[in-house]
Scaffold this motif. Structure first.
Motif, PDB file in Angstrom:
ATOM      1  N   ILE A 193      49.127  35.451  36.319  1.00 36.24           N
ATOM      2  CA  ILE A 193      48.456  35.795  37.573  1.00 36.24           C
ATOM      3  C   ILE A 193      49.298  35.274  38.731  1.00 36.24           C
ATOM      4  O   ILE A 193      49.622  34.085  38.781  1.00 36.24           O
ATOM      5  CB  ILE A 193      47.049  35.151  37.622  1.00 36.24           C
ATOM      6  CG1 ILE A 193      46.272  35.474  36.333  1.00 36.24           C
ATOM      7  CG2 ILE A 193      46.277  35.630  38.856  1.00 36.24           C
ATOM      8  CD1 ILE A 193      44.998  34.656  36.155  1.00 36.24           C
ATOM      9  N   GLY A 194      49.638  36.140  39.654  1.00 38.74           N
ATOM     10  CA  GLY A 194      50.389  35.735  40.838  1.00 38.74           C
ATOM     11  C   GLY A 194      49.496  34.925  41.759  1.00 38.74           C
ATOM     12  O   GLY A 194      48.279  35.112  41.797  1.00 38.74           O
ATOM     13  N   ALA A 195      50.126  34.011  42.514  1.00 39.59           N
ATOM     14  CA  ALA A 195      49.345  33.118  43.383  1.00 39.59           C
ATOM     15  C   ALA A 195      48.466  33.903  44.357  1.00 39.59           C
ATOM     16  O   ALA A 195      47.340  33.498  44.656  1.00 39.59           O
ATOM     17  CB  ALA A 195      50.283  32.188  44.150  1.00 39.59           C
ATOM     18  N   ALA A 196      48.967  35.045  44.849  1.00 37.80           N
ATOM     19  CA  ALA A 196      48.206  35.811  45.841  1.00 37.80           C
ATOM     20  C   ALA A 196      46.876  36.290  45.264  1.00 37.80           C
ATOM     21  O   ALA A 196      45.890  36.451  46.000  1.00 37.80           O
ATOM     22  CB  ALA A 196      49.030  36.991  46.330  1.00 37.80           C
ATOM     23  N   ASP A 197      46.844  36.515  43.943  1.00 33.35           N
ATOM     24  CA  ASP A 197      45.601  36.960  43.307  1.00 33.35           C
ATOM     25  C   ASP A 197      44.808  35.812  42.702  1.00 33.35           C
ATOM     26  O   ASP A 197      43.621  35.962  42.391  1.00 33.35           O
ATOM     27  CB  ASP A 197      45.920  37.961  42.182  1.00 33.35           C
ATOM     28  CG  ASP A 197      46.593  39.201  42.719  1.00 33.35           C
ATOM     29  OD1 ASP A 197      46.170  39.679  43.788  1.00 33.35           O
ATOM     30  OD2 ASP A 197      47.551  39.675  42.084  1.00 33.35           O
ATOM     31  N   PHE A 198      45.505  34.667  42.499  1.00 37.80           N
ATOM     32  CA  PHE A 198      44.859  33.581  41.747  1.00 37.80           C
ATOM     33  C   PHE A 198      43.770  32.882  42.561  1.00 37.80           C
ATOM     34  O   PHE A 198      42.728  32.508  42.033  1.00 37.80           O
ATOM     35  CB  PHE A 198      45.908  32.560  41.295  1.00 37.80           C
ATOM     36  CG  PHE A 198      45.350  31.490  40.391  1.00 37.80           C
ATOM     37  CD1 PHE A 198      45.066  31.768  39.062  1.00 37.80           C
ATOM     38  CD2 PHE A 198      45.090  30.217  40.879  1.00 37.80           C
ATOM     39  CE1 PHE A 198      44.532  30.791  38.228  1.00 37.80           C
ATOM     40  CE2 PHE A 198      44.561  29.234  40.052  1.00 37.80           C
ATOM     41  CZ  PHE A 198      44.282  29.522  38.724  1.00 37.80           C
ATOM     42  N   PHE A 199      44.035  32.689  43.860  1.00 40.56           N
ATOM     43  CA  PHE A 199      43.068  31.951  44.688  1.00 40.56           C
ATOM     44  C   PHE A 199      42.094  32.945  45.304  1.00 40.56           C
ATOM     45  O   PHE A 199      42.411  33.658  46.248  1.00 40.56           O
ATOM     46  CB  PHE A 199      43.804  31.122  45.742  1.00 40.56           C
ATOM     47  CG  PHE A 199      44.761  30.151  45.124  1.00 40.56           C
ATOM     48  CD1 PHE A 199      44.285  29.045  44.425  1.00 40.56           C
ATOM     49  CD2 PHE A 199      46.135  30.363  45.181  1.00 40.56           C
ATOM     50  CE1 PHE A 199      45.165  28.163  43.809  1.00 40.56           C
ATOM     51  CE2 PHE A 199      47.018  29.484  44.581  1.00 40.56           C
ATOM     52  CZ  PHE A 199      46.536  28.384  43.891  1.00 40.56           C
ATOM     53  N   ALA A 200      40.894  32.988  44.728  1.00 43.28           N
ATOM     54  CA  ALA A 200      39.926  34.024  45.099  1.00 43.28           C
ATOM     55  C   ALA A 200      39.021  33.586  46.241  1.00 43.28           C
ATOM     56  O   ALA A 200      38.549  34.417  47.025  1.00 43.28           O
ATOM     57  CB  ALA A 200      39.095  34.398  43.876  1.00 43.28           C
ATOM     58  N   GLY A 201      38.775  32.307  46.375  1.00 44.03           N
ATOM     59  CA  GLY A 201      37.885  31.806  47.419  1.00 44.03           C
ATOM     60  C   GLY A 201      37.830  30.306  47.326  1.00 44.03           C
ATOM     61  O   GLY A 201      38.526  29.714  46.499  1.00 44.03           O
ATOM     62  N   PRO A 202      37.025  29.659  48.163  1.00 45.15           N
ATOM     63  CA  PRO A 202      36.953  28.195  48.104  1.00 45.15           C
ATOM     64  C   PRO A 202      36.473  27.739  46.715  1.00 45.15           C
ATOM     65  O   PRO A 202      35.402  28.167  46.271  1.00 45.15           O
ATOM     66  CB  PRO A 202      35.924  27.819  49.178  1.00 45.15           C
ATOM     67  CG  PRO A 202      35.649  29.064  49.944  1.00 45.15           C
ATOM     68  CD  PRO A 202      36.098  30.225  49.129  1.00 45.15           C
ATOM     69  N   LEU A 203      37.250  26.922  46.049  1.00 45.38           N
ATOM     70  CA  LEU A 203      36.944  26.412  44.711  1.00 45.38           C
ATOM     71  C   LEU A 203      36.745  27.528  43.695  1.00 45.38           C
ATOM     72  O   LEU A 203      36.028  27.365  42.708  1.00 45.38           O
ATOM     73  CB  LEU A 203      35.691  25.504  44.738  1.00 45.38           C
ATOM     74  CG  LEU A 203      35.742  24.331  45.721  1.00 45.38           C
ATOM     75  CD1 LEU A 203      34.444  23.534  45.669  1.00 45.38           C
ATOM     76  CD2 LEU A 203      36.922  23.408  45.418  1.00 45.38           C
ATOM     77  N   GLU A 204      37.363  28.661  43.950  1.00 40.89           N
ATOM     78  CA  GLU A 204      37.205  29.794  43.036  1.00 40.89           C
ATOM     79  C   GLU A 204      38.562  30.397  42.709  1.00 40.89           C
ATOM     80  O   GLU A 204      39.276  30.868  43.602  1.00 40.89           O
ATOM     81  CB  GLU A 204      36.311  30.861  43.688  1.00 40.89           C
ATOM     82  CG  GLU A 204      35.968  31.982  42.747  1.00 40.89           C
ATOM     83  CD  GLU A 204      35.274  33.147  43.452  1.00 40.89           C
ATOM     84  OE1 GLU A 204      34.882  33.006  44.625  1.00 40.89           O
ATOM     85  OE2 GLU A 204      35.160  34.198  42.798  1.00 40.89           O
ATOM     86  N   SER A 205      38.908  30.361  41.422  1.00 43.02           N
ATOM     87  CA  SER A 205      40.163  30.974  40.989  1.00 43.02           C
ATOM     88  C   SER A 205      39.852  32.283  40.290  1.00 43.02           C
ATOM     89  O   SER A 205      38.690  32.613  40.038  1.00 43.02           O
ATOM     90  CB  SER A 205      40.896  30.039  40.028  1.00 43.02           C
ATOM     91  OG  SER A 205      40.303  30.124  38.741  1.00 43.02           O
ATOM     92  N   ALA A 206      40.911  33.015  39.955  1.00 37.88           N
ATOM     93  CA  ALA A 206      40.738  34.293  39.271  1.00 37.88           C
ATOM     94  C   ALA A 206      40.562  34.121  37.762  1.00 37.88           C
ATOM     95  O   ALA A 206      40.452  35.108  37.034  1.00 37.88           O
ATOM     96  CB  ALA A 206      41.959  35.176  39.553  1.00 37.88           C
ATOM     97  N   LEU A 207      40.512  32.877  37.285  1.00 36.32           N
ATOM     98  CA  LEU A 207      40.353  32.655  35.844  1.00 36.32           C
ATOM     99  C   LEU A 207      38.969  33.135  35.389  1.00 36.32           C
ATOM    100  O   LEU A 207      37.966  32.850  36.039  1.00 36.32           O
ATOM    101  CB  LEU A 207      40.488  31.168  35.510  1.00 36.32           C
ATOM    102  CG  LEU A 207      41.868  30.528  35.695  1.00 36.32           C
ATOM    103  CD1 LEU A 207      41.754  29.014  35.589  1.00 36.32           C
ATOM    104  CD2 LEU A 207      42.853  31.082  34.663  1.00 36.32           C
ATOM    105  N   ALA A 208      38.940  33.857  34.280  1.00 41.29           N
ATOM    106  CA  ALA A 208      37.658  34.260  33.688  1.00 41.29           C
ATOM    107  C   ALA A 208      37.070  33.041  32.968  1.00 41.29           C
ATOM    108  O   ALA A 208      37.789  32.089  32.657  1.00 41.29           O
ATOM    109  CB  ALA A 208      37.892  35.405  32.703  1.00 41.29           C
TER     110      ALA A 208
END
Lengths: 158, 282
Positions: free
Chosen positions: B146-161
């Motif tokens: 996952i590229g950094a631009a997509d990884f950080f989805a929101g405050p305390l929220e990553s793109a990890l399932a």
């Protein structure tokens, strides 16, 4: 429902110790309650004050931010393990005593462990490095001047 | 100030860890625990199950090569900070790590854990975002990067399932003729910053800044990366950057103060990064 417990074995101050505790037992509480080593003090319990700092496999760590079960098998040094077996104070402890670097003493175990680790890694820290090294430990009565002076003395710089 | 009860798993292999994570209902991964355990102690989080990956073999690798620094999930902040090889390949990592909490926290906390925690006020997410780094995620379903631009989805929220484990992150190497710098302002040393910025500046053959990019922390819901025009000097670039930020007001600082800090810090890091670029040469 009874909470499951785990057999936790670790080495504390050179002595092999075991006790059973639930997974959520903080290492700080494990040392104090399960092993009876009350030298490690508990202040804020969220990693801010530094009172519970111990050495975990030689590196300074917050005992309140570590589960005892995770630390199983590790080598721990607490404030009780800093002096020689005959009670002779370590150089850091002696410097704290000589420089009046403690007053009420509540924060002292954490400071002693932190400074022991700091000087092991960097035996001759600059004043800036001393202040940076102490920045994760709070003292609310002595003030920091004497603590900084004690670190200098323990490093043989005064 | 005691953690609530949870089911505990201490897998020994990555396969076991991923199976435990896939089977967990409301599971949470424990690595260094320096962000998770305070949340548990304060009962702000109460996961049903914790998958403690500290005994998983093979996750503690730190590799520094021409492409960048690849950091396994069990590499502690302190180890990454001390690594001379990592500092040579990507000096920004060490510069930023020195601002992460305190030494006693850095000896337990992990680099990848800081990324997965995705705190927009934390240093390492901004560094990964600025560098365009990646996170490798593994689950029983497979692996993905996952590229950094997509990884950080929101405050305390990553793109990890929920069933994914971040097994490593890669911080790309510093390009030629480029220098890096990092600065932040916090109320107390080691606290989360009110505002902070990491910068890369590339200089031309005469040593003049030719291109600059900055990664901000504490001024948006996720790490924010801006390309800066340095043709008019660093003061103009910093003022322009500050004008493009839209920080929030909270109990620690007003939006206006954060914007001001970000501008001042931008000017400082542009200066420092350009100097580092010239010093480094090609």
């Amino acid at each position: 429902m009874t909470e499951p417990t785990y057999e936790i074995a670790l080495t504390v101050n050179g002595v092999h110790r075991t006790a059973r505790a639930p997974a959520r037992r903080l290492l700080s509480d494990f040392l104090r309650h399960d092993l009876g080593l009350t030298g490690t003090h508990v202040g804020c319990e969220h990693g801010v004050c530094g009172c519970c700092t111990i050495l975990l496999d030689g590196a300074p760590a917050r005992a309140c931010l570590t589960f005892a079960v995770t630390a199983g098998g590790a080598e721990i040094t607490t404030v009780e393990g800093l002096a020689a077996p005959d009670g002779t104070l370590s150089p850091v402890q002696r410097a704290f005593q000589e420089c009046h670097a403690l007053q009420c003493g509540f924060c002292t175990p954490g400071f002693l462990c932190t400074v022991t680790a700091l000087l092991r890694e960097n035996p001759h820290p600059s004043d800036e490095e001393i202040v940076e090294g102490l920045s994760g430990n709070l003292c609310r009565c002595t003030g920091y001047q004497n603590i900084v002076a004690a670190v200098r003395r323990a490093a043989g710089e005064d | 100030m005691k953690p609530p009860p949870f089911g505990y798993h201490a897998p020994r292999s990555l396969g076991e860890a991923l199976a435990a994570l896939a089977a967990a209902r409301d599971g949470k991964v424990l690595a260094g625990g320096q962000s998770l355990i305070p949340l548990l102690n304060m009962r702000l989080a109460a996961p049903a199950e914790i998958i403690d990956i500290n005994r998983v073999a093979g996750l503690d690798t730190l590799e520094a090569g021409p492409a960048g620094v690849r950091v396994g999930a069990l590499v502690r902040h302190a180890r990454a900070e001390r690594s001379a090889e990592a500092a040579r390949v990507q000096p920004l990592l060490r510069l930023a790590l020195r601002h992460v909490a305190h030494p006693a926290v850095r000896s337990r906390g992990t680099v990848v854990g800081s990324l997965a925690h995705a705190d927009p006020a934390a240093e390492l997410p901004a560094v990964l975002a600025l560098l365009g780094g990646t996170v490798e995620a593994a689950s029983v379903r497979g692996r993905r990067t996952i590229g950094a631009a997509d990884f950080f989805a929101g405050p305390l929220e990553s793109a990890l399932a929920p069933d994914e484990l971040a097994v490593a992150a890669t911080f790309p190497a510093l390009p030629p003729r480029t220098g890096a710098a990092f600065a932040e302002i916090a109320r107390r040393h080691g606290d989360y910053a009110l505002a902070g910025v990491a910068a890369l500046v590339t200089v031309d053959e005469a040593g003049r800044p030719a291109a600059a990019r900055a990664g901000y922390l504490g001024v948006a819901a996720t790490p924010l990366v801006l390309d800066l025009d340095v043709s008019g000097g660093r003061a103009a670039a910093a003022a322009d950057a500050a004008g493009r930020l839209d920080p929030e007001t909270d109990i620690h600082a007003s939006a206006e103060y954060r914007r001001h800090l970000a501008g001042v810090l931008t000017e400082r890091v542009l200066h420092a990064a350009a100097g580092a670029a010239r010093e480094r040469g090609t």
